[in-house]
Design a protein around this motif. Structure first.
Motif, PDB file in Angstrom:
ATOM      1  N   TRP A  45      -4.131  -3.338  -3.079  1.00  0.00           N
ATOM      2  CA  TRP A  45      -4.067  -1.971  -3.615  1.00  0.00           C
ATOM      3  C   TRP A  45      -3.886  -2.002  -5.136  1.00  0.00           C
ATOM      4  N   SER A  66       0.897  -1.157   0.000  1.00  0.00           N
ATOM      5  CA  SER A  66       0.000   0.000   0.000  1.00  0.00           C
ATOM      6  C   SER A  66       0.938   1.210   0.000  1.00  0.00           C
ATOM      7  N   ASN A 113      -8.957  -2.078  -3.097  1.00  0.00           N
ATOM      8  CA  ASN A 113      -8.999  -0.877  -2.277  1.00  0.00           C
ATOM      9  C   ASN A 113      -9.261   0.345  -3.146  1.00  0.00           C
TER      10      ASN A 113
END
Length: 473
Positions: free
Chosen positions: A160, A106, A219
């Motif tokens: 992500w 991330s 995400n």
């Protein structure tokens, strides 16, 4: 439900933080106080799984440094965060029982490394190079420590980005193949990416005996391009992906994993409504996940009301900048801890468990985020606890990790609109069998004398200070 009532308080002025008060005795009958919070456990709403935060690589790195520096202090802190054993007697633990876990990088990874997924070997369609190696230095060992304290914690896995060779931006030079681009939804890529999810789940189980409660499709699928690792995924592509992935998970993963969609802000309801309107995807989806960085919490109820059989969950909100404890305590109570749950959320996770005094480490992305607690690495890892830490404890401490509680009906009479509350009832099989958890938020200018009334059978009275009071009855 007569007997003694436990009481824990966090005040807005921070003079009292997650401190147990003298128990209160409940009384049979009905109260004659003007300010009454009424609870009706016979009317039950959604499952309530718990409150927690996220174990990013950044947080795991800091925990690792802390453990290397002072193992005893580290284990004391981890027990304070995660220990649920006899949660009622264990006064100091906030008893986190849900944890979000990035699948790959991330923006909260170390600044000196490249963004990564679990298979960055280009065109590895067989996924023969897929490996958890990039999670092995920090995230997995810390997660194993957490699981040694609370084996039943509910883990949420969230990507992500897909491997960049499955994205429309793959020809861009690093890092732009990660900070832009959409999933390239060819039939072959959809199958490969579904295999990537399944192989990841199976590797976590076979290598580490780690199972995930739920898995996100992506995400923040609308947050791109940006200055950190992202991937766009339209609702149409998310539908395509679910309809390939979900049957494969059922066939190839030997335990049940919940499917989460959207995982983005309150300012868009169309995305989730579009996905859930697809009849095939609808059958596979368990949760719509929400973040706090845009819009209003009432968006959750829009999706719930359209598809009431599908659960809502709240998965990310980070404190930022310099801490305004009183203001942020109230905002979080109104919008997240009470607000999102009144709008049907069945769990709450904040963002990083811990960051340092400089909002680090991070790699692009948010430069002023706070963890739920902070290590001052320049001052012997002195710990600052932020309001998110105390909120997780005030609301989530007495919720069971195995058997979900239920939100139950409640209403406030009097209270000048500055006293609010929420109530949960633990399952019969829970550690705190059938106990009621009542949380009262008092954001008036002064203490308030209130009663908590259980139907017409019993009540207790308390003078609640400005801040949050939690009662176990």
């Amino acid at each position: 439900q007569s007997g003694s009532v436990q009481w824990i308080v966090t005040t807005s002025d921070k003079s009292t933080t997650f401190e147990r008060q003298t128990d209160i005795q409940s009384i049979n009958g009905t109260t004659d106080l003007a300010h009454v919070f009424s609870v009706d456990p016979s009317t039950q709403y959604q499952n309530m799984y718990g409150y927690g935060a996220a174990l990013t690589q950044s947080a795991a790195y800091l925990f690792t440094q802390y453990k290397n520096k002072d193992a005893n202090a580290y284990w004391a802190l981890m027990n304070q965060l995660f220990n649920q054993s006899s949660a009622a007697q264990n006064d100091h633990s906030i008893a986190i029982n849900v944890l979000r876990f990035p699948m790959g990088a991330s923006d909260f990874i170390l600044p000196n490394i490249d963004y990564f997924t679990y298979d960055d070997t280009e065109w590895d369609y067989s996924l023969s190079k897929l490996s958890l190696q990039n999670a092995q230095s920090y995230q997995i060992p810390i997660l194993q420590d957490i699981l040694s304290i609370n084996a039943d914690i509910k883990l949420i896995l969230c990507p992500w980005s897909a491997p960049n060779w499955l994205k429309t931006s793959w020809q861009q030079p690093y890092p732009h193949n990660f900070d832009s681009g959409s999933f390239n939804d060819t039939a072959e890529n959809l199958q490969v990416y579904a295999n990537y999810f399944v192989k990841t789940l199976n590797l976590y189980e076979s290598q580490y005996n780690i199972r995930f409660f739920a898995i996100s499709m992506q995400n923040e699928p609308l947050n791109c391009p940006n200055s950190w690792i992202v991937m766009c995924m339209s609702p149409q592509v998310q539908i395509e992906f679910i309809n390939v992935l979900a049957p494969l998970i059922r066939q190839s993963v030997d335990y049940s994993v919940r499917i989460m969609i959207y995982d983005h802000n309150w300012d868009n309801t169309e995305y989730a409504l579009t996905v859930l309107s697809n009849s095939t995807a609808y059958n596979y989806v368990d949760f719509t996940a929400w973040h706090c960085y845009g819009g209003s919490v009432s968006a959750q109820s829009v999706v719930h009301d359209a598809f009431p059989e599908k659960e809502q969950i709240f998965t990310e909100c980070s404190g930022t900048g310099t801490d305004d404890f009183a203001g942020s305590l109230q905002w979080n109570a109104d919008n997240i801890w009470t607000g999102s749950v009144e709008n049907w959320s069945g769990l709450v996770t904040h963002w990083n468990l811990v960051l340092d005094q400089n909002h680090d480490p991070h790699n692009g992305g948010c430069s002023d985020c706070r963890g739920i607690l902070q290590f001052d690495t320049a001052n012997n890892y002195a710990i600052t606890y932020f309001e998110e830490y105390f909120g997780i404890g005030q609301y989530g401490k007495w919720l069971d990790a195995v058997y979900p509680a239920k939100r139950v009906a409640s209403s406030m009479k009097g209270g000048e609109n500055c006293v609010t509350g929420i109530a949960f009832k633990n399952a019969q099989q829970a550690q705190l069998a059938s106990k009621l958890v009542v949380v009262i938020n008092n954001f008036c200018s002064d203490s308030m004398q209130i009663a908590v009334q259980l139907q017409s059978t019993a009540y207790f009275e308390a003078t609640v200070p400005v801040g949050i009071s939690s009662f176990l009855w």
